[in-house]
Design an enzyme around this catalytic site. Structure first.
Site, short mmCIF file in Angstrom:
data_model
loop_
_atom_site.label_atom_id
_atom_site.label_comp_id
_atom_site.label_asym_id
_atom_site.label_seq_id
_atom_site.Cartn_x
_atom_site.Cartn_y
_atom_site.Cartn_z
N ASP A 121 0.87 -1.16 0.00
CA ASP A 121 0.00 0.00 0.00
C ASP A 121 0.93 1.23 0.00
O ASP A 121 2.09 1.13 0.40
CB ASP A 121 -0.87 -0.05 1.27
CG ASP A 121 -1.67 1.19 1.46
OD1 ASP A 121 -2.41 1.57 0.53
OD2 ASP A 121 -1.58 1.80 2.55
N ASP A 181 -0.05 5.14 0.71
CA ASP A 181 -0.30 6.11 1.78
C ASP A 181 -0.35 5.40 3.12
O ASP A 181 -1.18 4.52 3.33
CB ASP A 181 -1.66 6.80 1.57
CG ASP A 181 -1.63 7.78 0.41
OD1 ASP A 181 -0.52 8.15 -0.02
OD2 ASP A 181 -2.70 8.19 -0.05
P1 B16 Z 1 -6.74 10.03 -3.99
P2 B16 Z 1 -3.69 4.11 -0.14
C1 B16 Z 1 -5.60 5.99 -0.23
O1 B16 Z 1 -4.28 5.56 -0.50
C2 B16 Z 1 -5.61 6.89 1.01
O2 B16 Z 1 -5.26 6.13 2.17
C3 B16 Z 1 -7.00 7.45 1.20
O3 B16 Z 1 -7.01 8.32 2.31
C4 B16 Z 1 -7.42 8.21 -0.08
O4 B16 Z 1 -8.75 8.70 0.05
C5 B16 Z 1 -7.33 7.27 -1.27
O5 B16 Z 1 -6.01 6.76 -1.38
C6 B16 Z 1 -7.66 7.99 -2.57
O6 B16 Z 1 -6.68 8.96 -2.79
O7 B16 Z 1 -7.73 11.08 -3.62
O8 B16 Z 1 -5.30 10.55 -4.03
O9 B16 Z 1 -7.10 9.31 -5.24
O10 B16 Z 1 -3.59 4.06 1.35
O11 B16 Z 1 -4.62 3.06 -0.71
O12 B16 Z 1 -2.33 4.14 -0.81
MG MG Z 2 -2.86 3.19 3.28
#
Ligand code: B16
Ligand code: MG
Length: 207
Positions: free
Chosen positions: A8, A10
Protein backbone atom coordinates in the site's frame (compact mmCIF):
# COMPACT_ATOMS: atom_id res chain seq x y z
CA UNK A 1 5.57 -19.30 -0.15
CA UNK A 2 5.86 -15.58 -0.74
CA UNK A 3 7.09 -14.72 -4.25
CA UNK A 4 5.88 -11.09 -4.39
CA UNK A 5 5.00 -8.31 -1.97
CA UNK A 6 2.41 -5.64 -2.74
CA UNK A 7 2.78 -2.41 -0.79
CA UNK A 8 0.00 0.00 0.00
CA UNK A 9 1.32 3.54 -0.54
CA UNK A 10 -0.30 6.11 1.78
CA UNK A 11 0.53 5.17 5.36
CA UNK A 12 3.01 2.43 4.44
CA UNK A 13 5.62 4.00 2.18
CA UNK A 14 4.84 7.64 2.89
CA UNK A 15 2.42 9.33 5.28
CA UNK A 16 0.03 11.67 3.51
CA UNK A 17 -2.68 11.52 6.21
CA UNK A 18 -2.11 15.07 7.38
CA UNK A 19 -2.16 16.40 3.79
CA UNK A 20 -5.44 14.58 3.02
CA UNK A 21 -6.84 15.94 6.31
CA UNK A 22 -5.93 19.57 5.60
CA UNK A 23 -7.40 19.42 2.08
CA UNK A 24 -10.67 17.71 3.16
CA UNK A 25 -10.90 20.14 6.10
CA UNK A 26 -10.78 23.14 3.75
CA UNK A 27 -13.54 21.60 1.65
CA UNK A 28 -15.64 20.76 4.72
CA UNK A 29 -15.24 24.29 6.15
CA UNK A 30 -16.27 25.76 2.80
CA UNK A 31 -19.45 23.62 2.92
CA UNK A 32 -19.99 24.16 6.66
CA UNK A 33 -19.77 20.43 7.35
CA UNK A 34 -18.23 19.10 10.58
CA UNK A 35 -14.95 17.27 9.97
CA UNK A 36 -12.16 16.26 12.33
CA UNK A 37 -9.05 14.05 12.49
CA UNK A 38 -11.07 11.14 13.90
CA UNK A 39 -13.30 11.09 10.81
CA UNK A 40 -10.16 11.48 8.67
CA UNK A 41 -8.69 8.33 10.25
CA UNK A 42 -11.66 6.35 8.92
CA UNK A 43 -10.82 7.43 5.37
CA UNK A 44 -7.52 5.50 5.22
CA UNK A 45 -7.43 3.32 2.11
CA UNK A 46 -10.93 4.48 1.11
CA UNK A 47 -11.40 5.96 -2.38
CA UNK A 48 -11.92 9.68 -2.94
CA UNK A 49 -15.60 9.15 -3.89
CA UNK A 50 -16.36 7.01 -0.80
CA UNK A 51 -14.41 9.45 1.40
CA UNK A 52 -16.58 12.35 0.22
CA UNK A 53 -19.74 10.32 0.88
CA UNK A 54 -18.58 9.62 4.45
CA UNK A 55 -17.78 13.32 5.06
CA UNK A 56 -21.10 14.54 3.63
CA UNK A 57 -23.10 12.07 5.77
CA UNK A 58 -23.12 14.71 8.51
CA UNK A 59 -24.66 17.26 6.14
CA UNK A 60 -28.43 17.43 5.69
CA UNK A 61 -27.99 19.09 2.27
CA UNK A 62 -28.39 16.82 -0.79
CA UNK A 63 -25.60 17.15 -3.35
CA UNK A 64 -25.94 16.41 -7.05
CA UNK A 65 -23.31 14.29 -8.82
CA UNK A 66 -22.01 17.45 -10.48
CA UNK A 67 -21.65 19.21 -7.10
CA UNK A 68 -19.87 16.18 -5.66
CA UNK A 69 -17.46 16.15 -8.60
CA UNK A 70 -16.73 19.86 -7.99
CA UNK A 71 -16.04 19.23 -4.29
CA UNK A 72 -13.65 16.36 -5.09
CA UNK A 73 -11.89 18.56 -7.64
CA UNK A 74 -11.58 21.36 -5.06
CA UNK A 75 -10.11 18.97 -2.47
CA UNK A 76 -7.79 17.28 -4.95
CA UNK A 77 -6.32 20.56 -6.21
CA UNK A 78 -5.38 21.55 -2.65
CA UNK A 79 -4.04 18.04 -1.97
CA UNK A 80 -1.93 17.94 -5.14
CA UNK A 81 -0.40 21.32 -4.31
CA UNK A 82 0.61 19.99 -0.89
CA UNK A 83 2.09 16.82 -2.44
CA UNK A 84 4.69 19.03 -4.13
CA UNK A 85 6.27 19.51 -0.68
CA UNK A 86 7.08 15.83 -0.11
CA UNK A 87 10.56 14.49 -0.90
CA UNK A 88 12.54 11.20 -0.63
CA UNK A 89 13.14 12.16 3.03
CA UNK A 90 9.45 11.45 3.67
CA UNK A 91 9.79 7.72 2.95
CA UNK A 92 8.75 6.10 6.23
CA UNK A 93 11.51 4.59 8.43
CA UNK A 94 12.60 1.02 7.64
CA UNK A 95 10.73 0.91 4.31
CA UNK A 96 13.69 1.65 2.02
CA UNK A 97 15.77 -1.11 3.60
CA UNK A 98 12.86 -3.59 3.44
CA UNK A 99 12.39 -2.78 -0.26
CA UNK A 100 16.12 -3.14 -0.96
CA UNK A 101 16.27 -6.49 0.85
CA UNK A 102 13.29 -7.82 -1.12
CA UNK A 103 14.97 -6.75 -4.37
CA UNK A 104 18.23 -8.46 -3.36
CA UNK A 105 16.25 -11.63 -2.65
CA UNK A 106 14.61 -11.40 -6.11
CA UNK A 107 11.14 -11.04 -4.59
CA UNK A 108 8.91 -9.00 -6.89
CA UNK A 109 7.50 -5.78 -5.47
CA UNK A 110 4.41 -3.80 -6.45
CA UNK A 111 2.25 -0.90 -5.34
CA UNK A 112 -1.42 -1.56 -4.50
CA UNK A 113 -2.92 1.83 -3.66
CA UNK A 114 -6.43 3.29 -3.85
CA UNK A 115 -4.96 6.66 -4.78
CA UNK A 116 -5.32 8.22 -8.22
CA UNK A 117 -2.28 10.33 -7.26
CA UNK A 118 -0.04 7.31 -6.58
CA UNK A 119 2.33 7.96 -9.49
CA UNK A 120 2.72 11.62 -8.55
CA UNK A 121 3.56 10.62 -4.95
CA UNK A 122 6.04 7.96 -6.14
CA UNK A 123 7.68 10.57 -8.39
CA UNK A 124 8.00 13.01 -5.48
CA UNK A 125 9.76 10.41 -3.32
CA UNK A 126 11.99 9.18 -6.17
CA UNK A 127 10.46 5.69 -6.43
CA UNK A 128 8.47 5.94 -9.67
CA UNK A 129 10.66 3.45 -11.55
CA UNK A 130 11.47 1.30 -8.55
CA UNK A 131 8.54 -1.17 -8.52
CA UNK A 132 7.84 -4.12 -10.84
CA UNK A 133 4.16 -3.07 -11.10
CA UNK A 134 1.88 -0.24 -10.01
CA UNK A 135 -1.81 -0.94 -9.40
CA UNK A 136 -3.61 2.18 -8.19
CA UNK A 137 -6.83 4.19 -8.17
CA UNK A 138 -6.56 4.74 -11.92
CA UNK A 139 -6.94 1.06 -12.85
CA UNK A 140 -9.69 -0.10 -10.48
CA UNK A 141 -13.47 0.11 -10.25
CA UNK A 142 -13.91 -1.08 -6.65
CA UNK A 143 -12.41 0.42 -3.52
CA UNK A 144 -10.75 -1.56 -0.69
CA UNK A 145 -11.97 -3.79 1.07
CA UNK A 146 -12.72 -5.12 -2.43
CA UNK A 147 -9.63 -7.13 -3.49
CA UNK A 148 -9.45 -5.70 -7.04
CA UNK A 149 -6.42 -3.42 -6.55
CA UNK A 150 -4.30 -6.29 -5.16
CA UNK A 151 -5.55 -8.90 -7.66
CA UNK A 152 -4.62 -6.55 -10.52
CA UNK A 153 -1.15 -6.08 -9.02
CA UNK A 154 -0.69 -9.88 -8.75
CA UNK A 155 -1.79 -10.31 -12.33
CA UNK A 156 0.64 -7.58 -13.53
CA UNK A 157 3.42 -9.46 -11.71
CA UNK A 158 2.27 -12.86 -13.05
CA UNK A 159 2.24 -14.25 -9.50
CA UNK A 160 -0.63 -16.25 -8.05
CA UNK A 161 -2.53 -14.37 -5.27
CA UNK A 162 -1.75 -17.04 -2.66
CA UNK A 163 1.97 -16.36 -3.25
CA UNK A 164 1.58 -12.63 -2.59
CA UNK A 165 2.09 -10.73 0.64
CA UNK A 166 0.39 -7.36 1.18
CA UNK A 167 1.66 -4.60 3.48
CA UNK A 168 -1.17 -2.38 4.72
CA UNK A 169 -1.84 0.34 7.31
CA UNK A 170 -5.64 0.42 6.90
CA UNK A 171 -8.26 -1.99 8.23
CA UNK A 172 -9.99 -1.83 4.83
CA UNK A 173 -6.69 -2.80 3.16
CA UNK A 174 -6.10 -5.83 5.41
CA UNK A 175 -9.65 -6.94 4.62
CA UNK A 176 -8.95 -6.45 0.89
CA UNK A 177 -5.76 -8.54 1.15
CA UNK A 178 -7.64 -11.39 2.85
CA UNK A 179 -10.44 -11.13 0.27
CA UNK A 180 -7.72 -11.57 -2.37
CA UNK A 181 -6.45 -14.72 -0.58
CA UNK A 182 -3.08 -13.04 0.12
CA UNK A 183 -0.91 -12.95 3.25
CA UNK A 184 -1.63 -9.71 5.16
CA UNK A 185 1.19 -7.86 6.95
CA UNK A 186 0.06 -4.98 9.16
CA UNK A 187 1.64 -1.70 10.16
CA UNK A 188 0.23 1.42 11.86
CA UNK A 189 -3.51 1.40 12.44
CA UNK A 190 -3.90 -2.03 10.83
CA UNK A 191 -1.99 -3.61 13.75
CA UNK A 192 -5.39 -3.53 15.50
CA UNK A 193 -7.02 -5.65 12.79
CA UNK A 194 -8.19 -9.14 13.76
CA UNK A 195 -7.84 -10.17 10.14
CA UNK A 196 -4.09 -9.50 9.78
CA UNK A 197 -1.76 -12.49 9.48
CA UNK A 198 1.50 -10.92 10.70
CA UNK A 199 3.12 -7.64 11.72
CA UNK A 200 5.34 -5.92 9.14
CA UNK A 201 8.36 -6.85 11.32
CA UNK A 202 7.85 -10.54 10.36
CA UNK A 203 7.98 -9.94 6.61
CA UNK A 204 11.71 -10.33 6.05
CA UNK A 205 11.73 -13.55 8.12
CA UNK A 206 9.33 -15.11 5.64
CA UNK A 207 11.05 -14.48 2.30
P1 B16 B 1 -6.74 10.03 -3.99
P2 B16 B 1 -3.69 4.11 -0.14
C1 B16 B 1 -5.60 5.99 -0.23
O1 B16 B 1 -4.28 5.56 -0.50
C2 B16 B 1 -5.61 6.89 1.01
O2 B16 B 1 -5.26 6.13 2.17
C3 B16 B 1 -7.00 7.45 1.20
O3 B16 B 1 -7.01 8.32 2.31
C4 B16 B 1 -7.42 8.21 -0.08
O4 B16 B 1 -8.75 8.70 0.05
C5 B16 B 1 -7.33 7.27 -1.27
O5 B16 B 1 -6.01 6.76 -1.38
C6 B16 B 1 -7.66 7.99 -2.57
O6 B16 B 1 -6.68 8.96 -2.79
O7 B16 B 1 -7.73 11.08 -3.62
O8 B16 B 1 -5.30 10.55 -4.03
O9 B16 B 1 -7.10 9.31 -5.24
O10 B16 B 1 -3.59 4.06 1.35
O11 B16 B 1 -4.62 3.06 -0.71
O12 B16 B 1 -2.33 4.14 -0.81
MG1 MG C 1 -2.86 3.19 3.28
Amino acid sequence: MIKAVIFDLDGVIVSTDELHYKAWKKMADKENVYFDEKINNNLRGISREKSLEIILKLDSKKYSDEEKAQLMKYKNEIYIKSLKTITPNDILPKIKSILNTLKEKKIKIAIGSSSKNAKLILKQIGLLDYFDAISDGTNITFSKPHPEVFLKAASMLHVSPSNCGVVEDALSGIEAAKNANMVAFATGDALHSNLKDYDLESLLLMV
